[in-house]
Design a protein around this motif. Structure first.
Motif, PDB file in Angstrom:
ATOM      1  N   MET A  92       0.831  -1.208   0.000  1.00  0.00           N
ATOM      2  CA  MET A  92       0.000   0.000   0.000  1.00  0.00           C
ATOM      3  C   MET A  92       0.863   1.256   0.000  1.00  0.00           C
ATOM      4  N   SER A  93       1.907   1.248   0.816  1.00  0.00           N
ATOM      5  CA  SER A  93       2.818   2.399   0.859  1.00  0.00           C
ATOM      6  C   SER A  93       3.505   2.604  -0.482  1.00  0.00           C
ATOM      7  N   CYS A  94       3.894   1.526  -1.140  1.00  0.00           N
ATOM      8  CA  CYS A  94       4.507   1.648  -2.472  1.00  0.00           C
ATOM      9  C   CYS A  94       3.527   2.265  -3.460  1.00  0.00           C
ATOM     10  N   GLY A  95       2.262   1.877  -3.379  1.00  0.00           N
ATOM     11  CA  GLY A  95       1.255   2.458  -4.257  1.00  0.00           C
ATOM     12  C   GLY A  95       1.104   3.950  -4.024  1.00  0.00           C
ATOM     13  N   VAL A  96       1.147   4.369  -2.752  1.00  0.00           N
ATOM     14  CA  VAL A  96       1.062   5.794  -2.429  1.00  0.00           C
ATOM     15  C   VAL A  96       2.227   6.553  -3.061  1.00  0.00           C
ATOM     16  N   LEU A  97       3.439   6.060  -2.871  1.00  0.00           N
ATOM     17  CA  LEU A  97       4.611   6.761  -3.396  1.00  0.00           C
ATOM     18  C   LEU A  97       4.624   6.795  -4.921  1.00  0.00           C
ATOM     19  N   LEU A  98       4.247   5.672  -5.556  1.00  0.00           N
ATOM     20  CA  LEU A  98       4.252   5.622  -7.011  1.00  0.00           C
ATOM     21  C   LEU A  98       3.205   6.551  -7.618  1.00  0.00           C
ATOM     22  N   SER A  99       2.159   6.856  -6.858  1.00  0.00           N
ATOM     23  CA  SER A  99       1.070   7.660  -7.415  1.00  0.00           C
ATOM     24  C   SER A  99       1.400   9.141  -7.499  1.00  0.00           C
ATOM     25  N   PHE A 100       2.356   9.639  -6.707  1.00  0.00           N
ATOM     26  CA  PHE A 100       2.547  11.084  -6.604  1.00  0.00           C
ATOM     27  C   PHE A 100       2.912  11.748  -7.935  1.00  0.00           C
ATOM     28  N   PRO A 101       3.930  11.270  -8.673  1.00  0.00           N
ATOM     29  CA  PRO A 101       4.226  11.947  -9.945  1.00  0.00           C
ATOM     30  C   PRO A 101       3.098  11.815 -10.954  1.00  0.00           C
ATOM     31  N   LEU A 102       2.418  10.659 -10.962  1.00  0.00           N
ATOM     32  CA  LEU A 102       1.304  10.478 -11.897  1.00  0.00           C
ATOM     33  C   LEU A 102       0.133  11.374 -11.513  1.00  0.00           C
ATOM     34  N   ALA A 103      -0.091  11.536 -10.202  1.00  0.00           N
ATOM     35  CA  ALA A 103      -1.182  12.397  -9.757  1.00  0.00           C
ATOM     36  C   ALA A 103      -0.917  13.850 -10.133  1.00  0.00           C
ATOM     37  N   GLY A 104       0.355  14.276 -10.048  1.00  0.00           N
ATOM     38  CA  GLY A 104       0.690  15.631 -10.456  1.00  0.00           C
ATOM     39  C   GLY A 104       0.361  15.881 -11.912  1.00  0.00           C
ATOM     40  N   LYS A 105       0.690  14.916 -12.778  1.00  0.00           N
ATOM     41  CA  LYS A 105       0.351  15.027 -14.200  1.00  0.00           C
ATOM     42  C   LYS A 105      -1.149  14.967 -14.409  1.00  0.00           C
ATOM     43  N   GLY A 106      -1.822  14.066 -13.651  1.00  0.00           N
ATOM     44  CA  GLY A 106      -3.264  13.926 -13.809  1.00  0.00           C
ATOM     45  C   GLY A 106      -4.020  15.182 -13.443  1.00  0.00           C
ATOM     46  N   ALA A 107      -3.570  15.880 -12.403  1.00  0.00           N
ATOM     47  CA  ALA A 107      -4.231  17.125 -12.012  1.00  0.00           C
ATOM     48  C   ALA A 107      -4.094  18.176 -13.103  1.00  0.00           C
ATOM     49  N   GLN A 108      -2.986  18.148 -13.840  1.00  0.00           N
ATOM     50  CA  GLN A 108      -2.813  19.075 -14.954  1.00  0.00           C
ATOM     51  C   GLN A 108      -3.731  18.723 -16.119  1.00  0.00           C
ATOM     52  N   LEU A 109      -3.906  17.414 -16.363  1.00  0.00           N
ATOM     53  CA  LEU A 109      -4.652  16.977 -17.543  1.00  0.00           C
ATOM     54  C   LEU A 109      -6.161  17.072 -17.358  1.00  0.00           C
ATOM     55  N   VAL A 110      -6.674  16.613 -16.227  1.00  0.00           N
ATOM     56  CA  VAL A 110      -8.127  16.558 -16.044  1.00  0.00           C
ATOM     57  C   VAL A 110      -8.631  17.539 -15.002  1.00  0.00           C
ATOM     58  N   GLY A 111      -7.737  18.167 -14.249  1.00  0.00           N
ATOM     59  CA  GLY A 111      -8.140  19.094 -13.209  1.00  0.00           C
ATOM     60  C   GLY A 111      -8.155  18.441 -11.843  1.00  0.00           C
ATOM     61  N   ALA A 112      -7.821  19.231 -10.823  1.00  0.00           N
ATOM     62  CA  ALA A 112      -7.721  18.688  -9.470  1.00  0.00           C
ATOM     63  C   ALA A 112      -9.075  18.226  -8.953  1.00  0.00           C
ATOM     64  N   ARG A 113     -10.144  18.977  -9.257  1.00  0.00           N
ATOM     65  CA  ARG A 113     -11.464  18.598  -8.762  1.00  0.00           C
ATOM     66  C   ARG A 113     -11.895  17.248  -9.316  1.00  0.00           C
ATOM     67  N   GLN A 114     -11.780  17.094 -10.632  1.00  0.00           N
ATOM     68  CA  GLN A 114     -12.196  15.844 -11.257  1.00  0.00           C
ATOM     69  C   GLN A 114     -11.341  14.672 -10.774  1.00  0.00           C
ATOM     70  N   LEU A 115     -10.035  14.905 -10.636  1.00  0.00           N
ATOM     71  CA  LEU A 115      -9.141  13.831 -10.226  1.00  0.00           C
ATOM     72  C   LEU A 115      -9.412  13.412  -8.782  1.00  0.00           C
ATOM     73  N   ALA A 116      -9.666  14.381  -7.888  1.00  0.00           N
ATOM     74  CA  ALA A 116      -9.943  14.054  -6.490  1.00  0.00           C
ATOM     75  C   ALA A 116     -11.204  13.206  -6.372  1.00  0.00           C
ATOM     76  N   LEU A 117     -12.259  13.585  -7.102  1.00  0.00           N
ATOM     77  CA  LEU A 117     -13.513  12.839  -7.041  1.00  0.00           C
ATOM     78  C   LEU A 117     -13.368  11.451  -7.666  1.00  0.00           C
ATOM     79  N   LEU A 118     -12.641  11.364  -8.784  1.00  0.00           N
ATOM     80  CA  LEU A 118     -12.433  10.069  -9.434  1.00  0.00           C
ATOM     81  C   LEU A 118     -11.623   9.140  -8.539  1.00  0.00           C
ATOM     82  N   ALA A 119     -10.514   9.655  -7.977  1.00  0.00           N
ATOM     83  CA  ALA A 119      -9.690   8.826  -7.098  1.00  0.00           C
ATOM     84  C   ALA A 119     -10.468   8.414  -5.850  1.00  0.00           C
ATOM     85  N   GLY A 120     -11.305   9.327  -5.329  1.00  0.00           N
ATOM     86  CA  GLY A 120     -12.119   8.986  -4.171  1.00  0.00           C
ATOM     87  C   GLY A 120     -13.095   7.870  -4.474  1.00  0.00           C
TER      88      GLY A 120
END
Length: 361
Positions: free
Chosen positions: A1-29
């Motif tokens: 689980m911890s590895c998944g958290v760490l691996l997600s950070f750079p991808l999440a940064g790109k995802g927030a740029q591509l789809v927006g922070a609001r959409q990404l937060a709701l989708l990930a939730g």
């Protein structure tokens, strides 16, 4: 689980740029809630490992997206709010731990408990989505067509970004301290302060409770007395109290130290994320929106969670080489380092007229 958290950070940064922070937060939730009961539905270890990796990735993605969104909200509000937003996270952690304890005491099966939690939080997530839409936050911030400085610890073709590096060190120290206390405070209280098992277990709860309380009122304190003054005072008090508690090895002294340390650490990470967002916006000329903030938040999240993962084993190794008291003394130095770096967190909230000019209604 911890590895998944760490691996997600750079991808999440790109995802927030591509789809927006609001959409990404709701989708990930949504993905996180869907995956939540699955560990108790799988009996094969390789499949369980994969599911936990996915749960961690969804959790890390949601955290980055939420903090990018929080930076945007902070930019629109003429007063500090980041601390209270993180206070809601702390309150959620306490509520989750309490609900789990009650469910275990009542004999509820873990699968049934987590299905119920997922359904309840799905309703909360839907309400949050409705509120965010009504608030008028854009689903996706506009990214400027011209190239902007990269928000990473080393900007391409230049020296490392010293401000972001300093904020990363602050997050690393803060997360490492919290992780070490979560795993070792009860052990130290029982073995060295001679506390009973029940009282020893209260050590981290006292620390976490103080953090939650301070985060709920921290924004008002920072606005009223100045962020640098408040943060430096409370972090210095926390470091001194922890040093005294380790030297005296008394349960009452340790509990007081955990309260002061919780008060001191409560607003550090929220202030660091807010400062990173301001710094990213300044580098990007105020026009990059989610793009620059996402890179800054992802960088700080990775640095911080590295400290969270390294903290418990590092303290354990040092405790074997020396003693647990001396090992926990490392936390005194880390909190003192945060106090020394506090000026990096010291920018005030944007003025009302500046906010109105930047975000006309």
């Amino acid at each position: 689980m911890s590895c998944g958290v760490l691996l997600s950070f750079p991808l999440a940064g790109k995802g927030a740029q591509l789809v927006g922070a609001r959409q990404l937060a709701l989708l990930a939730g949504g993905v996180l809630l869907l995956m939540l009961p699955m560990p108790f539905m799988i009996g094969i270890v390789p499949s369980l490992v994969l599911v936990m990796l996915e749960v961690g990735a969804a959790l890390g993605t949601m955290q980055v997206a939420m903090n990018v969104l929080a930076v945007d909200v902070q930019a629109r509000v003429p007063r500090p709010v980041m601390s209270s937003l993180h206070g809601a996270w702390s309150a959620g952690g306490l509520a989750g731990a309490g609900a789990g304890s009650l469910a275990a005491h009542a004999g509820v099966a873990p699968l049934a408990h987590l299905v119920g939690v997922a359904l309840a939080l799905a309703a909360v997530l839907a309400a949050a989505a409705w509120l965010l839409v009504r608030a008028g936050l854009p689903a996706r911030a506009a990214v400027p067509p011209s190239p902007r400085p990269s928000m990473s610890f080393r900007r391409r073709g230049s020296r490392p970004d010293r401000v972001l590096l300093g904020l990363g060190v602050i997050c690393f120290c803060a997360f490492l301290t919290e992780g070490a206390l979560a795993d070792w405070s009860a052990v130290w209280l029982h073995d060295h302060a001679k506390a009973s098992e029940s009282r020893a277990a209260l050590g981290y709860a006292v620390f976490a409770g103080a953090m939650t309380t301070m985060r709920m009122v921290g924004d008002r304190l920072l606005a009223a007395f100045g962020s640098v003054r408040v943060l430096r005072l409370f972090t210095a008090l926390g470091a001194a109290a922890l040093a005294a508690a380790l030297a005296l090895a008394r349960v009452d002294g340790a509990m007081i130290a955990f309260v002061l340390l919780g008060l001191g650490m409560a607003t550090v990470v929220p202030s660091a994320f807010a400062a990173a967002g301001r710094h990213a916006d300044a580098l990007a000329g105020g026009a990059a929106g989610d793009a620059s903030a996402a890179r800054a938040v992802a960088s700080l999240s990775g640095f911080g969670y590295t400290g969270l993962l390294l903290g418990p084993p590092l303290i354990g190794w040092l405790g074997q080489v020396t003693t647990l008291t001396w090992a926990l003394g490392l936390l005194v130095l880390l909190v003192a380092a945060i106090a020394a770096l506090v000026p990096l967190l010291g920018e005030q909230a944007p003025r009302l007229d500046a906010v109105a000019a930047a975000h006309p209604t």
